[in-house]
Design a protein around this motif. Structure first.
Motif, PDB file in Angstrom:
ATOM      1  N   UNK A 143       0.819  -1.208   0.000  1.00  0.00           N
ATOM      2  CA  UNK A 143       0.000   0.000   0.000  1.00  0.00           C
ATOM      3  C   UNK A 143       0.850   1.253   0.000  1.00  0.00           C
ATOM      4  N   UNK A 144       0.509   2.215   0.888  1.00  0.00           N
ATOM      5  CA  UNK A 144       1.238   3.481   0.904  1.00  0.00           C
ATOM      6  C   UNK A 144       2.665   3.312   1.430  1.00  0.00           C
ATOM      7  N   UNK A 145       2.980   2.136   2.000  1.00  0.00           N
ATOM      8  CA  UNK A 145       4.336   1.882   2.488  1.00  0.00           C
ATOM      9  C   UNK A 145       5.233   1.221   1.438  1.00  0.00           C
ATOM     10  N   UNK A 149       9.257   0.367   1.711  1.00  0.00           N
ATOM     11  CA  UNK A 149       9.699  -1.018   1.768  1.00  0.00           C
ATOM     12  C   UNK A 149      10.624  -1.365   0.599  1.00  0.00           C
ATOM     13  N   UNK A 150      10.383  -0.769  -0.560  1.00  0.00           N
ATOM     14  CA  UNK A 150      11.273  -1.000  -1.697  1.00  0.00           C
ATOM     15  C   UNK A 150      12.668  -0.446  -1.423  1.00  0.00           C
ATOM     16  N   UNK A 151      12.743   0.703  -0.770  1.00  0.00           N
ATOM     17  CA  UNK A 151      14.054   1.248  -0.425  1.00  0.00           C
ATOM     18  C   UNK A 151      14.777   0.352   0.564  1.00  0.00           C
ATOM     19  N   UNK A 152      14.046  -0.187   1.543  1.00  0.00           N
ATOM     20  CA  UNK A 152      14.658  -1.111   2.492  1.00  0.00           C
ATOM     21  C   UNK A 152      15.147  -2.368   1.771  1.00  0.00           C
ATOM     22  N   UNK A 153      14.304  -2.913   0.881  1.00  0.00           N
ATOM     23  CA  UNK A 153      14.677  -4.111   0.137  1.00  0.00           C
ATOM     24  C   UNK A 153      15.954  -3.882  -0.667  1.00  0.00           C
ATOM     25  N   UNK A 278      16.076   7.051   3.334  1.00  0.00           N
ATOM     26  CA  UNK A 278      14.909   7.585   2.632  1.00  0.00           C
ATOM     27  C   UNK A 278      13.642   6.810   2.972  1.00  0.00           C
ATOM     28  N   UNK A 279      13.767   5.616   3.553  1.00  0.00           N
ATOM     29  CA  UNK A 279      12.577   4.808   3.852  1.00  0.00           C
ATOM     30  C   UNK A 279      11.561   5.558   4.709  1.00  0.00           C
ATOM     31  N   UNK A 280      11.946   6.186   5.837  1.00  0.00           N
ATOM     32  CA  UNK A 280      10.937   6.943   6.599  1.00  0.00           C
ATOM     33  C   UNK A 280      10.458   8.183   5.862  1.00  0.00           C
ATOM     34  N   UNK A 281      11.316   8.790   5.034  1.00  0.00           N
ATOM     35  CA  UNK A 281      10.897   9.974   4.272  1.00  0.00           C
ATOM     36  C   UNK A 281       9.830   9.610   3.245  1.00  0.00           C
ATOM     37  N   UNK A 289       8.626  13.828  -5.631  1.00  0.00           N
ATOM     38  CA  UNK A 289       9.408  14.820  -4.888  1.00  0.00           C
ATOM     39  C   UNK A 289      10.769  14.260  -4.498  1.00  0.00           C
ATOM     40  N   UNK A 290      10.784  13.017  -4.033  1.00  0.00           N
ATOM     41  CA  UNK A 290      12.040  12.394  -3.635  1.00  0.00           C
ATOM     42  C   UNK A 290      12.982  12.232  -4.824  1.00  0.00           C
TER      43      UNK A 290
END
Length: 415
Positions: A143-145, A149-153, A278-281, A289-290
């Protein structure tokens, strides 16, 4: 007296929609899988001296090992994209892990170089399936996460890319077969965690109000996909270009070989750190924007890298800013073009092609401009990434228009 409200009965479709795509154990296993594919890609380079001694290879022939891996990777992405949604996610991921394990073991035990190349291609095939399969599922499964999660992966890919060469350095290049065999065996326990992966993933959200860009009109779809592909080819070309040419550039402007090698290691480390940061951002700011900030920061750092005294620090900044682009762009792409089922496969395959093409193309440009021009050449490519991002923001902005053509209307190209 008002009548009591009644809720519609829950159907099987509702139950499926509410089922998580990944169990907690499967999320952890997915991250470990990305550590392994990052390590595999990074193992070939440090082992080249041993390849050359064992098989009597020239430098260019030894370099074919990584090329075979990338060819297999692109083929794996395209092959498993054809199977995605047809045979179930668990089977795709299980087949990918097994192919990568068989290929890595075969490479370790190969009696001659042609066999080694064939097994590197096989390992790359599994690599591509895991890379595509997990990126695709993470892009739609949280979802919105999903962006976070992709950045963490993908940060775990960086961990593997750092650990792989360190492991070869610790045991010695001559013992590369043992490292490849250990890597092959490490894939097998992950198969037990695949039962925590949902076989049918949800479709990407395509509502006009979805944060991060609305769906595009059919007539714009081909252009949007082309620019997304260009963005991925160009930014991965920069990533590979900095990794390949930073040591040479730093030595040319006066740094020692040891300092140049250390600075390059810091560049790769900052890419990994950047994805975790960037995961929390990503939970607070939109994908576009990122990526805009990333491309602008990357361009500025590359310009600063032309100043010899700032170059090592500027290259570290490039690693930090380039880090979020690959994982952050995928959810944006899925939201902007939900009808383009193969869009994810196209950009992931394009990113691999960009990594392969960067070396010879940048080398040709450097022949004419000189080594000192490396950061300026790359900054020009980075400026194109920024321009592509701004164009995509404009085109994928939510439009008050009919998004699905009516009967008899043209539907645009198949993708």
């Amino acid at each position: 007296m008002t009548e009591p409200t009644t809720r519609p009965p829950r159907t099987r479709a509702h139950a499926v929609a509410d089922t998580p795509v990944f169990s907690p154990a499967a999320v952890v296993a997915s991250c470990v899988g990305f550590v392994l594919i990052g390590a595999l890609q990074a193992l070939y380079g440090p082992a080249i001296p041993a390849f050359r001694r064992e098989f009597g290879l020239t430098p260019s022939a030894a370099g074919l090992g990584l090329s075979a891996h990338f060819v297999g990777g692109v083929s794996g992405v395209l092959l498993f994209d054809r199977l995605y949604g047809r045979i179930g996610n668990r089977r795709i991921l299980a087949a990918s892990h097994l192919l990568m394990a068989l290929g890595a073991a075969g490479f370790a035990l190969a009696p001659n170089w042609p066999t080694a190349l064939a097994t590197a291609l096989l390992a790359g095939l599994g690599f591509g399936g895991i890379d595509y399969g997990l990126n695709q599922l993470f892009a739609v499964g949280f979802g919105h996460r999903s962006t976070a999660m992709l950045n963490v992966l993908n940060a775990h890919f960086g961990i593997g890319a750092i650990l792989g060469p360190a492991l070869i350095g610790a045991v010695g290049a001559a013992h590369y077969p043992a490292v490849f065999l250990g890597f092959a065996l490490a894939n097998l326990p992950l198969l037990l965690c695949l039962k925590g992966v949902r076989d049918r993933a949800p479709q990407p959200a395509g509502a006009a109000g979805t944060p991060g860009g609305g769906p595009v009109l059919a007539r714009s779809l081909a252009s949007v996909l082309a620019v997304f592909v260009a963005l991925y080819v160009l930014h991965v070309g920069i990533e590979a270009g900095v990794g390949g040419w930073e040591p040479t550039h730093l030595e040319t402007v006066g740094y020692g070989a040891g300092a140049a090698a250390t600075a390059t290691s810091v560049y790769w480390l900052m890419m990994t750190v950047g994805r975790f940061l960037v995961a929390p951002l990503a939970l607070r700011f939109s994908a576009q924007s990122l990526i805009t900030v990333s491309c602008a920061g990357m361009t500025g750092c590359l310009l600063l890298a032309a100043v010899p005294g700032l170059a090592p620090y500027a290259y570290a900044g490039v690693g930090l800013f380039i880090a979020p682009i690959f994982p952050t762009g995928l959810p944006w792409l899925h939201r902007a073009a939900p009808r383009a089922r193969r869009a994810g496969a196209l950009v992931i395959a394009a990113s691999m092609v960009g990594g392969v093409a960067a070396g010879p193309l940048l080398g040709k440009a450097i022949e004419g401009a000189g080594i000192r021009a490396v950061p300026l050449l790359l900054s020009a490519v980075s400026a194109l990434c920024l321009a592509a991002t701004l164009w995509l923001i404009h085109v994928t902005r939510t439009r008050p228009a009919v998004l699905v053509p009516g009967p008899g209307a043209p539907t645009g190209p198949r993708t």
